[in-house]
Design a protein around this motif. Structure first.
Motif, PDB file in Angstrom:
ATOM      1  N   HIS A 179       6.272  -8.890   7.653  1.00  0.00           N
ATOM      2  CA  HIS A 179       5.523  -7.628   7.653  1.00  0.00           C
ATOM      3  C   HIS A 179       6.529  -6.489   7.573  1.00  0.00           C
ATOM      4  CE1 HIS A 179       3.232  -4.378   9.927  1.00  0.00           C
ATOM      5  NE2 HIS A 179       2.585  -4.545   8.792  1.00  0.00           N
ATOM      6  N   LYS A 228       0.926   4.943   0.716  1.00  0.00           N
ATOM      7  CA  LYS A 228       0.122   5.933   1.427  1.00  0.00           C
ATOM      8  C   LYS A 228       0.599   7.358   1.145  1.00  0.00           C
ATOM      9  CE  LYS A 228      -0.896   2.545   4.909  1.00  0.00           C
ATOM     10  NZ  LYS A 228      -0.434   1.934   6.125  1.00  0.00           N
ATOM     11  N   ARG A 264       7.055  -2.155   7.323  1.00  0.00           N
ATOM     12  CA  ARG A 264       6.526  -0.795   7.452  1.00  0.00           C
ATOM     13  C   ARG A 264       7.605   0.149   6.955  1.00  0.00           C
ATOM     14  NH1 ARG A 264       5.206  -1.940  13.162  1.00  0.00           N
ATOM     15  NH2 ARG A 264       3.256  -3.052  13.088  1.00  0.00           N
ATOM     16  N   TRP A 280       8.686   4.336   6.463  1.00  0.00           N
ATOM     17  CA  TRP A 280       8.496   5.744   6.764  1.00  0.00           C
ATOM     18  C   TRP A 280       9.474   6.565   5.937  1.00  0.00           C
ATOM     19  CZ3 TRP A 280       8.297   2.033  10.517  1.00  0.00           C
ATOM     20  CH2 TRP A 280       7.140   1.990  11.299  1.00  0.00           C
ATOM     21  N   ASN A 302       4.506   3.427   3.532  1.00  0.00           N
ATOM     22  CA  ASN A 302       4.055   2.160   2.980  1.00  0.00           C
ATOM     23  C   ASN A 302       3.970   1.078   4.039  1.00  0.00           C
ATOM     24  OD1 ASN A 302       5.797   3.623   0.891  1.00  0.00           O
ATOM     25  ND2 ASN A 302       4.559   2.263  -0.351  1.00  0.00           N
ATOM     26  N   GLU A 303       3.241   0.038   3.659  1.00  0.00           N
ATOM     27  CA  GLU A 303       3.150  -1.177   4.467  1.00  0.00           C
ATOM     28  C   GLU A 303       2.968  -2.331   3.490  1.00  0.00           C
ATOM     29  OE1 GLU A 303       0.739  -2.761   8.367  1.00  0.00           O
ATOM     30  OE2 GLU A 303      -0.168  -1.197   7.137  1.00  0.00           O
ATOM     31  N   SER A 323       6.244 -12.219  10.661  1.00  0.00           N
ATOM     32  CA  SER A 323       4.979 -12.159  11.395  1.00  0.00           C
ATOM     33  C   SER A 323       4.404 -13.550  11.653  1.00  0.00           C
ATOM     34  CB  SER A 323       3.955 -11.297  10.652  1.00  0.00           C
ATOM     35  OG  SER A 323       3.847 -11.676   9.310  1.00  0.00           O
ATOM     36  N   SER A 383       0.840  -1.198   0.000  1.00  0.00           N
ATOM     37  CA  SER A 383       0.000   0.000   0.000  1.00  0.00           C
ATOM     38  C   SER A 383       0.874   1.246   0.000  1.00  0.00           C
ATOM     39  CB  SER A 383      -0.876   0.019   1.253  1.00  0.00           C
ATOM     40  OG  SER A 383      -1.606  -1.164   1.371  1.00  0.00           O
ATOM     41  N   TYR A 429       3.245  -7.007   2.962  1.00  0.00           N
ATOM     42  CA  TYR A 429       3.535  -8.368   3.422  1.00  0.00           C
ATOM     43  C   TYR A 429       4.266  -9.080   2.288  1.00  0.00           C
ATOM     44  CZ  TYR A 429       0.118  -7.409   7.040  1.00  0.00           C
ATOM     45  OH  TYR A 429      -0.557  -6.852   8.094  1.00  0.00           O
ATOM     46  N   GLU A 463       4.451   8.230   7.636  1.00  0.00           N
ATOM     47  CA  GLU A 463       4.216   6.867   7.172  1.00  0.00           C
ATOM     48  C   GLU A 463       4.094   6.877   5.651  1.00  0.00           C
ATOM     49  OE1 GLU A 463       1.291   3.112   8.148  1.00  0.00           O
ATOM     50  OE2 GLU A 463       0.665   5.120   8.730  1.00  0.00           O
TER      51      GLU A 463
END
Length: 171
Positions: free
Chosen positions: A90, A64, A92, A94, A107-108, A80, A62, A110, A105
């Motif tokens: 997982h 963002k 994350r 920034w 993106n995130e 995870s 994603s 899997y 923030e």
């Protein structure tokens, strides 16, 4: 094979966004970020199983907020959940604007990695022990995400996805 905690696989990777990393809008290119995320996920999965690993799938990436030229990229990756020979990682991401002193923030995602033996064949991985409430939530959701990945890849019949079906159908 001894189980490992999720925190044992935790890594932080940092990169500086340079002109060659950006598109015509001065934003970090998504492909470059995915490349860095793949490296971070590979390191985290390798730490979990003490073996070389390869990328099996990338899902739920994603975007963002864009990361601008000159900003610093912070990528956090952690296993995870571990299955038989695969691990869900997982990530994350920034961005950090050093000039204006703020972090945001971006993106995130899997990623799924498979551990390999010396012959390049899948090998068993240690079980994962979640310790925090957040790690437990990621661990619990990983089975549903895995079932969805397998269904979309045509490797699982939707009727067999009991964890995923439980979200939509009450018994």
């Amino acid at each position: 094979m001894e189980s490992k905690t999720a925190s044992e696989s935790f890594i932080i990777m940092n990169e500086l966004v340079l002109p060659n990393d950006t598109n015509t809008f001065g934003n970090l290119m998504g492909g470059r970020l995915m490349y860095w995320m793949d490296i971070a996920a590979g390191i985290a999965s390798g730490k979990h199983c003490n073996a070389p690993c390869m990328t099996a799938s990338v899902d739920n990436l994603s975007f963002k907020n864009p990361i601008k030229l000159g900003n610093i990229v912070h990528i956090e990756a952690q296993v995870s959940r571990a299955f038989n020979t695969s691990m869900e990682v997982h990530l994350r991401v920034w961005g950090e604007d050093s000039l204006h002193q703020y972090r945001y923030e971006s993106n995130e995602a899997y990623f799924t990695f498979v551990a390999l033996d010396p012959n390049g064949k899948p090998r068993k991985v240690p079980a994962l022990i979640p310790e925090t409430a957040e790690e437990q939530a990621l661990y619990d959701g990983a089975l549903r995400r895995r079932q969805l990945r397998l269904i979309l890849a045509g490797k699982m019949n939707p009727d067999d996805a009991s964890e995923l079906r439980a979200l939509f159908f009450k018994s």
